[in-house]
Design a protein around this motif. Structure first.
Motif, short mmCIF file in Angstrom:
data_model
loop_
_atom_site.label_atom_id
_atom_site.label_comp_id
_atom_site.label_asym_id
_atom_site.label_seq_id
_atom_site.Cartn_x
_atom_site.Cartn_y
_atom_site.Cartn_z
N LYS A 1 3.39 5.42 -9.15
CA LYS A 1 3.97 6.14 -8.02
C LYS A 1 3.50 5.50 -6.72
CE LYS A 1 4.03 10.55 -10.50
NZ LYS A 1 3.44 11.91 -10.60
N VAL A 2 4.41 5.50 -5.74
CA VAL A 2 4.14 4.90 -4.43
C VAL A 2 4.55 5.91 -3.37
CG1 VAL A 2 4.71 3.00 -2.88
CG2 VAL A 2 4.56 2.57 -5.35
N THR B 1 -0.13 15.37 -5.04
CA THR B 1 -0.72 14.28 -4.26
C THR B 1 -1.18 13.19 -5.21
OG1 THR B 1 -2.90 15.32 -4.27
CG2 THR B 1 -1.45 15.82 -2.41
N PHE B 2 -1.20 11.97 -4.74
CA PHE B 2 -1.62 10.84 -5.56
C PHE B 2 -2.00 9.69 -4.63
CE2 PHE B 2 2.96 10.90 -5.04
CZ PHE B 2 3.26 9.63 -4.57
N PRO B 3 -2.89 8.82 -5.07
CA PRO B 3 -3.25 7.66 -4.25
C PRO B 3 -2.08 6.68 -4.15
CG PRO B 3 -4.83 8.03 -6.04
CD PRO B 3 -3.64 8.87 -6.32
N ASP B 4 -1.97 6.03 -3.02
CA ASP B 4 -0.91 5.04 -2.86
C ASP B 4 -1.26 3.76 -3.62
OD1 ASP B 4 1.49 4.08 -1.99
OD2 ASP B 4 0.88 3.77 0.09
N TRP C 1 -4.10 12.14 -17.84
CA TRP C 1 -3.12 11.16 -18.32
C TRP C 1 -3.19 9.83 -17.57
CZ3 TRP C 1 1.79 11.89 -21.23
CH2 TRP C 1 1.72 13.00 -22.09
N GLY C 2 -3.96 9.76 -16.53
CA GLY C 2 -3.95 8.58 -15.69
C GLY C 2 -4.75 7.42 -16.26
N PHE C 3 -4.40 6.23 -15.80
CA PHE C 3 -5.22 5.06 -16.13
C PHE C 3 -6.61 5.21 -15.54
CE2 PHE C 3 -6.62 0.65 -15.19
CZ PHE C 3 -6.60 0.15 -16.48
N HIS C 4 -6.70 5.95 -14.41
CA HIS C 4 -7.98 6.22 -13.76
C HIS C 4 -8.39 7.67 -13.99
CE1 HIS C 4 -6.00 2.95 -11.41
NE2 HIS C 4 -7.22 2.44 -11.43
N SER D 1 -0.93 5.39 -11.18
CA SER D 1 -1.35 5.88 -9.86
C SER D 1 -2.12 7.19 -9.92
CB SER D 1 -0.13 6.06 -8.95
OG SER D 1 0.60 4.86 -8.85
N GLY D 2 -1.61 8.12 -10.73
CA GLY D 2 -2.18 9.45 -10.74
C GLY D 2 -3.58 9.49 -11.35
#
Length: 490
Positions: free
Chosen positions: A71-72, A89-92, A383-386, A378-379
């Motif tokens: 996500k961007v 919300t999510f990091p760019d 479930w996120g990669f981070h 991104s998230g």
């Protein structure tokens, strides 16, 4: 893949709707490119094409894609300008993150984009949105990955669901406007379902235009803006469509493809089945092929959203139970006569069985020579990669960075992984690709001290960040192999 700025002729938009001017955030009218020419063919050596049931570059090498959804901000529109709380919300996506994507060896990002951000008011297209897309494509060139422009929606619109279509394209008009945080319970509300049904019935938007015509015209603004850029892998028509009659979905996909190909003549168009496949693990097998450059894009959540019994868990990690969904997806793909692209797959990575599930799905993708983008980069969160603190999960990083053939000089036949840190690729050379390099992902997050052989013989290797290229001398039409071996990083 570094940026090659090519001069392409301006091309016609291709629908009966006249070209429309864009507007910046202040509503200032912005000029569109001249639209008087013919559709543009992809001629850059790195541009992606669909040839039969394979992806190939212009040179003729067969391509395989592995990467993530990302996500961007601006492109994925989940915020409001009237004081309502954002849906999420999510990091760019940053330069540092795309540099890491290159290090991990991935060669594609699926970028979910929102019609509501592109065209917040009828026939007013946001220049800031296009500029953000340009920035993502520039990072793709800099860090050697392709971009899928995914026309995304979840629960139809941020106004009544999570993301997707603008307020003026909700038919019938919503009975209640919502705000964040988003809940999945919205997906089955009457106003969300009715809006989706109206879209595929091609009802009129609030401005009087038919919904699909307005949608495709908006997509054409994107295509006209990026046509000729080899970083654009292709365009995905509609995320997780909810429709009662799959024939309406098929007709929409043809309308979408016609609109795209009126500008970008041989661009891959990714198209999905009805979203209930996420729960049933199968969809209708078509009786006739797609008929234009396309790729069948499925989401695989076997044992996560589907009713696998027993469910995938720490005490049930039976990879054989995941196989039927991919086997049926391949039958669906064969009916369409296209490549297979798993454009979403993923699960909770906080659980010990999470990375095991991802590995098993990657094995199935190898078996069917399928490309894929995992959910999501991104998230933050389960479930996120981070993780919640923005740190990578070591087990997930190791699994997802495993090597794969990015480009094969000839026909890709089979991928074997005899042991950790070892990959054998079977291929058949073609006259058009003799002397061209193979390319493999090669991340130090997965293996170190790599060696590469062609038919058992060492070859000269050119290593770059996250990848390597080499030439095998085989020039006949027989089956050959190249092997990549190294010390596993874990």
């Amino acid at each position: 893949m570094k940026r090659g700025f090519l001069a392409f002729p301006a091309v016609a938009l291709g629908l009966s709707v006249a070209p429309l001017a864009s507007c910046d955030s202040a509503g200032t009218e912005l000029p569109l490119p001249d639209a008087s020419g013919a559709p543009a063919l992809r001629t850059d050596p790195n541009a992606v094409h669909v040839v039969g049931t394979t992806f190939r570059d212009t040179q003729g090498r067969q391509l395989l894609f592995r990467g993530y959804n990302a996500k961007v901000t601006t492109l994925f529109d989940v915020t409001f300008d009237d004081g309502r709380v954002p849906e999420e919300t999510f990091p760019d996506l940053t330069e540092a993150e795309t540099s890491r994507i290159e290090e991990l060896g991935w060669n594609v990002l699926r970028i979910p984009v929102s019609w509501s951000g592109l065209e917040p008011q009828p026939q007013q297209y946001a220049e800031a949105w296009m500029q953000k897309l340009d920035a993502v494509l520039a990072m793709g060139h800099e860090h050697s990955f392709y971009v899928i422009i995914d026309m995304h929606q979840d629960a139809y619109s941020k106004e009544i669901g999570e993301d997707g279509e603008p307020l003026w394209a909700i038919t019938p008009p919503p009975t209640q406007l919502l705000e964040g945080p988003y809940s999945d319970a919205r997906r089955l509300t009457a106003q969300v379902l009715n809006a989706g049904y109206s879209f595929f019935a091609d009802a009129n938007a609030m401005d009087g235009r038919d919904l699909q015509g307005a949608y495709v015209t908006a997509v054409q603004q994107i295509v006209q803006h990026v046509v000729g850029d080899p970083a654009v892998l292709g365009y995905e028509a509609f995320n997780e469509p909810v429709v009662l009659n799959y024939q309406l979905l098929d007709a929409f996909h043809q309308t979408f493809a016609t609109g795209v190909h009126a500008i970008d003549a041989d661009a891959p168009v990714l198209f999905e089945p009805v979203s209930t496949r996420n729960e049933t693990d199968d969809a209708v097998i078509p009786v006739s092929p797609f008929g234009s450059p396309g790729a069948y894009a499925v989401h695989i959540y076997t044992g996560i959203f589907s009713t696998l019994t027993p469910a995938w868990s720490a005490t049930n990690e039976n990879a054989a139970e995941l196989a039927p969904s991919m086997a049926h997806a391949d039958l669906e793909r064969a009916g369409w006569g296209t490549p297979l692209f798993v454009s979403e797959f993923g699960c909770d990575q906080t659980q010990p069985q999470g990375p095991v599930w991802m590995s098993a799905e990657l094995d199935l993708q190898d078996q069917y020579l399928s490309s894929s983008t995992a959910w999501e980069f991104s998230g933050l969160g389960a479930w996120g990669f981070h993780d919640d603190d923005g740190n990578e999960r070591p087990a997930t990083t190791y699994i997802m960075s495993r090597m794969f053939p990015r480009a094969v000089a000839g026909d890709l036949l089979q991928i074997e992984r005899p042991s950790a840190g070892d990959m054998i690729v079977h291929y058949r050379p073609s006259a058009a690709t003799v002397g061209l390099p193979h390319e493999v992902s090669l991340s130090t997050a997965f293996i170190t001290s790599p060696t590469i052989t062609c038919d058992g013989q060492p070859v000269a290797v050119t290593q770059s960040t996250g990848r390597a290229t080499f030439v095998c001398t085989a020039s006949d039409s027989n089956e050959h192999v190249f092997e990549v071996s190294g010390t596993p990083a874990q």
